[in-house]
Each structure stands twice: as C-alpha cells, then as structure tokens.
Motif scaffolding. Structure first.
Motif, PDB file in Angstrom:
ATOM      1  N   SER A  28      42.526  -7.928  43.192  1.00  0.00           N
ATOM      2  CA  SER A  28      42.964  -7.422  41.883  1.00  0.00           C
ATOM      3  C   SER A  28      41.833  -7.154  40.903  1.00  0.00           C
ATOM      4  O   SER A  28      41.990  -6.362  39.976  1.00  0.00           O
ATOM      5  N   THR A  29      40.685  -7.819  41.092  1.00  0.00           N
ATOM      6  CA  THR A  29      39.569  -7.601  40.165  1.00  0.00           C
ATOM      7  C   THR A  29      38.492  -6.681  40.748  1.00  0.00           C
ATOM      8  O   THR A  29      37.459  -6.473  40.105  1.00  0.00           O
ATOM      9  N   LYS A  30      38.742  -6.156  41.942  1.00  0.00           N
ATOM     10  CA  LYS A  30      37.821  -5.173  42.505  1.00  0.00           C
ATOM     11  C   LYS A  30      38.029  -3.844  41.780  1.00  0.00           C
ATOM     12  O   LYS A  30      39.168  -3.390  41.648  1.00  0.00           O
ATOM     13  N   PRO A  31      36.967  -3.231  41.267  1.00  0.00           N
ATOM     14  CA  PRO A  31      37.116  -2.010  40.455  1.00  0.00           C
ATOM     15  C   PRO A  31      37.987  -0.935  41.089  1.00  0.00           C
ATOM     16  O   PRO A  31      38.805  -0.306  40.411  1.00  0.00           O
ATOM     17  N   TYR A  32      37.848  -0.730  42.389  1.00  0.00           N
ATOM     18  CA  TYR A  32      38.623   0.325  43.052  1.00  0.00           C
ATOM     19  C   TYR A  32      40.099  -0.048  43.193  1.00  0.00           C
ATOM     20  O   TYR A  32      40.957   0.818  43.347  1.00  0.00           O
ATOM     21  N   PHE A  33      40.403  -1.360  43.158  1.00  0.00           N
ATOM     22  CA  PHE A  33      41.776  -1.799  43.378  1.00  0.00           C
ATOM     23  C   PHE A  33      42.512  -2.120  42.066  1.00  0.00           C
ATOM     24  O   PHE A  33      43.741  -2.227  42.061  1.00  0.00           O
ATOM     25  N   GLU A  34      41.766  -2.244  40.979  1.00  0.00           N
ATOM     26  CA  GLU A  34      42.387  -2.626  39.703  1.00  0.00           C
ATOM     27  C   GLU A  34      43.546  -1.705  39.306  1.00  0.00           C
ATOM     28  O   GLU A  34      44.636  -2.191  38.970  1.00  0.00           O
ATOM     29  N   PRO A  35      43.366  -0.367  39.319  1.00  0.00           N
ATOM     30  CA  PRO A  35      44.501   0.504  38.948  1.00  0.00           C
ATOM     31  C   PRO A  35      45.692   0.346  39.886  1.00  0.00           C
ATOM     32  O   PRO A  35      46.846   0.434  39.455  1.00  0.00           O
ATOM     33  N   ILE A  36      45.419   0.096  41.167  1.00  0.00           N
ATOM     34  CA  ILE A  36      46.504  -0.092  42.133  1.00  0.00           C
ATOM     35  C   ILE A  36      47.265  -1.371  41.817  1.00  0.00           C
ATOM     36  O   ILE A  36      48.500  -1.406  41.879  1.00  0.00           O
ATOM     37  N   CYS A  71      58.423   3.191  29.402  1.00  0.00           N
ATOM     38  CA  CYS A  71      57.679   2.363  28.446  1.00  0.00           C
ATOM     39  C   CYS A  71      56.922   1.254  29.172  1.00  0.00           C
ATOM     40  O   CYS A  71      55.772   0.958  28.850  1.00  0.00           O
ATOM     41  N   THR A  72      57.578   0.641  30.164  1.00  0.00           N
ATOM     42  CA  THR A  72      56.942  -0.434  30.931  1.00  0.00           C
ATOM     43  C   THR A  72      55.704   0.068  31.657  1.00  0.00           C
ATOM     44  O   THR A  72      54.629  -0.545  31.596  1.00  0.00           O
ATOM     45  N   LEU A  73      55.833   1.208  32.342  1.00  0.00           N
ATOM     46  CA  LEU A  73      54.688   1.782  33.041  1.00  0.00           C
ATOM     47  C   LEU A  73      53.584   2.147  32.055  1.00  0.00           C
ATOM     48  O   LEU A  73      52.405   1.813  32.267  1.00  0.00           O
ATOM     49  N   GLY A  74      53.953   2.816  30.955  1.00  0.00           N
ATOM     50  CA  GLY A  74      52.964   3.218  29.963  1.00  0.00           C
ATOM     51  C   GLY A  74      52.293   2.036  29.298  1.00  0.00           C
ATOM     52  O   GLY A  74      51.076   2.043  29.068  1.00  0.00           O
ATOM     53  N   PHE A  75      53.072   0.989  29.007  1.00  0.00           N
ATOM     54  CA  PHE A  75      52.516  -0.190  28.333  1.00  0.00           C
ATOM     55  C   PHE A  75      51.529  -0.911  29.236  1.00  0.00           C
ATOM     56  O   PHE A  75      50.433  -1.283  28.803  1.00  0.00           O
ATOM     57  N   MET A  76      51.887  -1.091  30.509  1.00  0.00           N
ATOM     58  CA  MET A  76      50.980  -1.797  31.424  1.00  0.00           C
ATOM     59  C   MET A  76      49.702  -0.999  31.667  1.00  0.00           C
ATOM     60  O   MET A  76      48.596  -1.563  31.673  1.00  0.00           O
ATOM     61  N   MET A  77      49.851   0.305  31.851  1.00  0.00           N
ATOM     62  CA  MET A  77      48.666   1.128  32.049  1.00  0.00           C
ATOM     63  C   MET A  77      47.791   1.140  30.803  1.00  0.00           C
ATOM     64  O   MET A  77      46.557   1.125  30.902  1.00  0.00           O
ATOM     65  N   SER A  78      48.424   1.134  29.631  1.00  0.00           N
ATOM     66  CA  SER A  78      47.646   1.148  28.384  1.00  0.00           C
ATOM     67  C   SER A  78      46.912  -0.173  28.165  1.00  0.00           C
ATOM     68  O   SER A  78      45.809  -0.187  27.614  1.00  0.00           O
ATOM     69  N   LEU A  79      47.525  -1.298  28.583  1.00  0.00           N
ATOM     70  CA  LEU A  79      46.827  -2.584  28.500  1.00  0.00           C
ATOM     71  C   LEU A  79      45.569  -2.565  29.365  1.00  0.00           C
ATOM     72  O   LEU A  79      44.508  -3.060  28.955  1.00  0.00           O
ATOM     73  N   PHE A  80      45.690  -1.987  30.551  1.00  0.00           N
ATOM     74  CA  PHE A  80      44.547  -1.903  31.453  1.00  0.00           C
ATOM     75  C   PHE A  80      43.466  -0.980  30.877  1.00  0.00           C
ATOM     76  O   PHE A  80      42.275  -1.304  30.907  1.00  0.00           O
ATOM     77  N   LEU A  91      46.121   1.580  21.870  1.00  0.00           N
ATOM     78  CA  LEU A  91      47.005   2.370  22.730  1.00  0.00           C
ATOM     79  C   LEU A  91      48.298   1.642  23.123  1.00  0.00           C
ATOM     80  O   LEU A  91      49.380   2.252  23.087  1.00  0.00           O
ATOM     81  N   PRO A  92      48.250   0.351  23.505  1.00  0.00           N
ATOM     82  CA  PRO A  92      49.512  -0.323  23.858  1.00  0.00           C
ATOM     83  C   PRO A  92      50.528  -0.313  22.718  1.00  0.00           C
ATOM     84  O   PRO A  92      51.734  -0.149  22.956  1.00  0.00           O
ATOM     85  N   TRP A  93      50.041  -0.459  21.496  1.00  0.00           N
ATOM     86  CA  TRP A  93      50.954  -0.455  20.344  1.00  0.00           C
ATOM     87  C   TRP A  93      51.510   0.936  20.091  1.00  0.00           C
ATOM     88  O   TRP A  93      52.659   1.085  19.665  1.00  0.00           O
ATOM     89  N   VAL A  94      50.708   1.959  20.357  1.00  0.00           N
ATOM     90  CA  VAL A  94      51.179   3.342  20.232  1.00  0.00           C
ATOM     91  C   VAL A  94      52.308   3.596  21.234  1.00  0.00           C
ATOM     92  O   VAL A  94      53.332   4.219  20.903  1.00  0.00           O
ATOM     93  N   VAL A  95      52.146   3.091  22.459  1.00  0.00           N
ATOM     94  CA  VAL A  95      53.173   3.262  23.493  1.00  0.00           C
ATOM     95  C   VAL A  95      54.468   2.581  23.072  1.00  0.00           C
ATOM     96  O   VAL A  95      55.559   3.166  23.186  1.00  0.00           O
ATOM     97  N   LEU A  96      54.364   1.352  22.551  1.00  0.00           N
ATOM     98  CA  LEU A  96      55.558   0.620  22.130  1.00  0.00           C
ATOM     99  C   LEU A  96      56.262   1.318  20.968  1.00  0.00           C
ATOM    100  O   LEU A  96      57.485   1.476  20.972  1.00  0.00           O
ATOM    101  N   LEU A  97      55.495   1.729  19.967  1.00  0.00           N
ATOM    102  CA  LEU A  97      56.084   2.387  18.801  1.00  0.00           C
ATOM    103  C   LEU A  97      56.747   3.698  19.192  1.00  0.00           C
ATOM    104  O   LEU A  97      57.869   4.004  18.750  1.00  0.00           O
ATOM    105  N   THR A  98      56.073   4.482  20.026  1.00  0.00           N
ATOM    106  CA  THR A  98      56.631   5.762  20.473  1.00  0.00           C
ATOM    107  C   THR A  98      57.945   5.553  21.223  1.00  0.00           C
ATOM    108  O   THR A  98      58.933   6.257  20.986  1.00  0.00           O
ATOM    109  N   SER A  99      57.967   4.564  22.118  1.00  0.00           N
ATOM    110  CA  SER A  99      59.182   4.271  22.895  1.00  0.00           C
ATOM    111  C   SER A  99      60.311   3.821  21.977  1.00  0.00           C
ATOM    112  O   SER A  99      61.471   4.223  22.162  1.00  0.00           O
ATOM    113  N   PHE A 100      59.986   3.007  20.996  1.00  0.00           N
ATOM    114  CA  PHE A 100      60.986   2.498  20.056  1.00  0.00           C
ATOM    115  C   PHE A 100      61.616   3.650  19.262  1.00  0.00           C
ATOM    116  O   PHE A 100      62.836   3.733  19.110  1.00  0.00           O
TER     117      PHE A 100
END
Length: 291
Positions: A28-36, A71-80, A91-100
C-alpha cells in the motif's frame, strides 16, 4: 444452513481473504501501488454503501446512491491527492461541499421526501465512507511523522479481529447472559468479556513483536492497554450498531458472501474503531506526544 457448515464457510472465506488483505497492505505504501490501494478502499466503501442503501430501501427510503458513491470515490481520491500534493489540501472539502449541494439541487427539480432521503444518503456516507477514508489518513499521514502506518492498521485489524473471534467462541462455549437480546440474541456478556481480555492480550503481544522487529510504532505498554481496551469496546458497539440496522430492515445479512454475509458484515466491527485510532494518533502521535 447449519451453524457448523456456516463456520466452515466462514473459515474458508477468511483464509482466502487474509493473504489478499496482507498483500494489499504490504504494497500500500509502494508509489506504484498507492493509487491502486486507494481505488481498492473506494470500491470496498462503495460496495458497503450499496448494501446499506439496500437496507434503507427496505424501509421505503430512496437515497441518492449514485451521488453518494461518486462522492465516496472523489473524496478518497482527493485525500490521496492532498497527501501527494500539499497545494490540494482543500480538495477533499471541495468534493464534500459540491456533493452536498448537488444533493439539494436534485430535489429542486425532482424526487420526493428530501428530508428522509437526503438524511439516508448523508448518514450512509458518514457511517461507512468517512470511517473507511481514515484508513488512508492513518496510512499516509503516518509517513510524514516517521511512523509505519501499515503497522498501525495491522495492529487495528489484529485487536479488532481477535476481539471478534474470542467473543464469538467465548460466547458460544460459556455465554449465558444476553448482551443485547433485542438486537443480537446470540451475543453474551461472557463473550464480550472474553473478547475484551483477548483484545488486551493481542494488543500487548503485537506491541512486543513490533518492537522486536524495530518498526516505527510509538505506543507504550500502558498505551497499548488503554488503546486495546478502547478498540475492543468500540468494535463491539460497532458490531451491535450494524446488527441494529439489519434488524430494523428485517434482514439477516447485508449480502451473501459465503459464511460472512456481505462487505458491510465484514467491516462492521471496524467502523467505530477506525475513528478512535485516528483520534488517538492525532492526540499522541502526530503532535509528537506518544503514550
């Protein structure tokens, strides 16, 4: 299906899932695997959300399932992305506000019963997606403070699952006093106490082993007792909470994975412990004050 066959299916499914889980956590912390890994976490959250929304639909609600999943997909990707690129911290807060806002806009033009359906949608996100998102923060924020986030997540899984296993077998063999007969008739106080003892033992043993391996893991013996106890208590509350929702919807399992029910049944005991662990790390790890 008999209890013996159910237990056999649970064992087989768990035996298959364990190496997959450990492998995903290891890489999970390998750079190539982090997005996966982030995508895997998002998929688990989305499937669990879908199972929760099916429970809500049995009560006559119509949550905005597609919006919550997006929203879940966008929020998790934005946290990363916020972890990778500090200038994207908002960005995570923008995703939450937009979804709301999009949730309200939907009911401006169509849809019925906005109070109950928006409530079910938001509750689903807070109850499932938000705690699971903390896995990413625990994992990747830890690196910024010299901690091994994978060790912290493995610690969480060890304590919570040992609590589950010990409480199950302890209740099965020694249980007499019902813990919450209206919600889960098979759970007993004896099982809960045995689970509590197992959580403390596994917490201390994990700490001992991790120190032997010289892995960055800032937890003292005293801290392992307190945190182990907290994780145990909240994991059992978390388990009962999901049982409460299923009983209200009059279903036995959230889905039909052999021996395990559904994804929501698998993660139910992690939902409350995840915020507890993250709060602990914010208080005693990320500010430099270990306990």
């Amino acid at each position: 299906m008999s209890e013996k066959n159910n237990l056999k299916e649970r064992f087989i499914t768990s035996a298959l899932a364990l190496p997959i889980t450990l492998a995903a956590l290891f890489f999970s912390t390998k750079p190539y695997f982090e997005p996966i890994f982030v995508l895997i976490m998002a998929i688990i959250a989305i499937v669990s959300l879908d199972e929760f929304f099916k429970l809500a639909e049995k009560k006559g609600m119509k949550p905005l399932s597609a919006l919550a999943k997006a929203c879940t997909l966008g929020f998790m990707m934005s946290l990363f992305l916020a972890y990778r690129y500090p200038f994207l911290q908002a960005l995570p807060w923008v995703v939450l506000l937009t979804s709301f806002i999009l949730g309200f806009l939907y009911f401006f033009f169509e849809g019925k019963d906005p109070i109950q359906n928006l409530s079910a949608t938001v509750f689903g996100f807070i109850y499932i997606a938000l705690p699971l998102s903390l896995i990413l923060l625990i994992l990747y924020q830890s690196k910024l403070f010299g901690e091994e986030g994978r060790a912290w997540l493995l610690y969480l899984l060890t304590v919570v699952k040992m609590t589950d296993i010990a409480a199950y077998f302890g209740g099965k063999n020694f249980g007499k006093t019902k813990l919450s007969p209206l919600i889960s008739p098979k759970k007993t106080w004896e099982g809960a106490i045995i689970g509590f003892s197992a959580s403390l033992a596994s917490s201390v043993l994990f700490l001992f082993l991790i120190k032997l391996l010289n892995i960055p893991f800032s937890l003292s013996f005293f801290g392992s007792l307190i945190l182990g106890a907290l994780l145990c208590i909240f994991s059992q509350i978390s388990d009962l909470s999901e049982s409460l929702l299923k009983r209200d919807a009059a279903v036995k399992d959230s889905s039909q994975l052999p021996g395990l029910g559904g994804f929501l049944d698998i993660i139910d005991s992690l939902i409350f412990p995840l915020p507890i662990l993250y709060i602990w790390m914010q208080l005693f790890i990320f500010n430099g004050n270990s306990l």
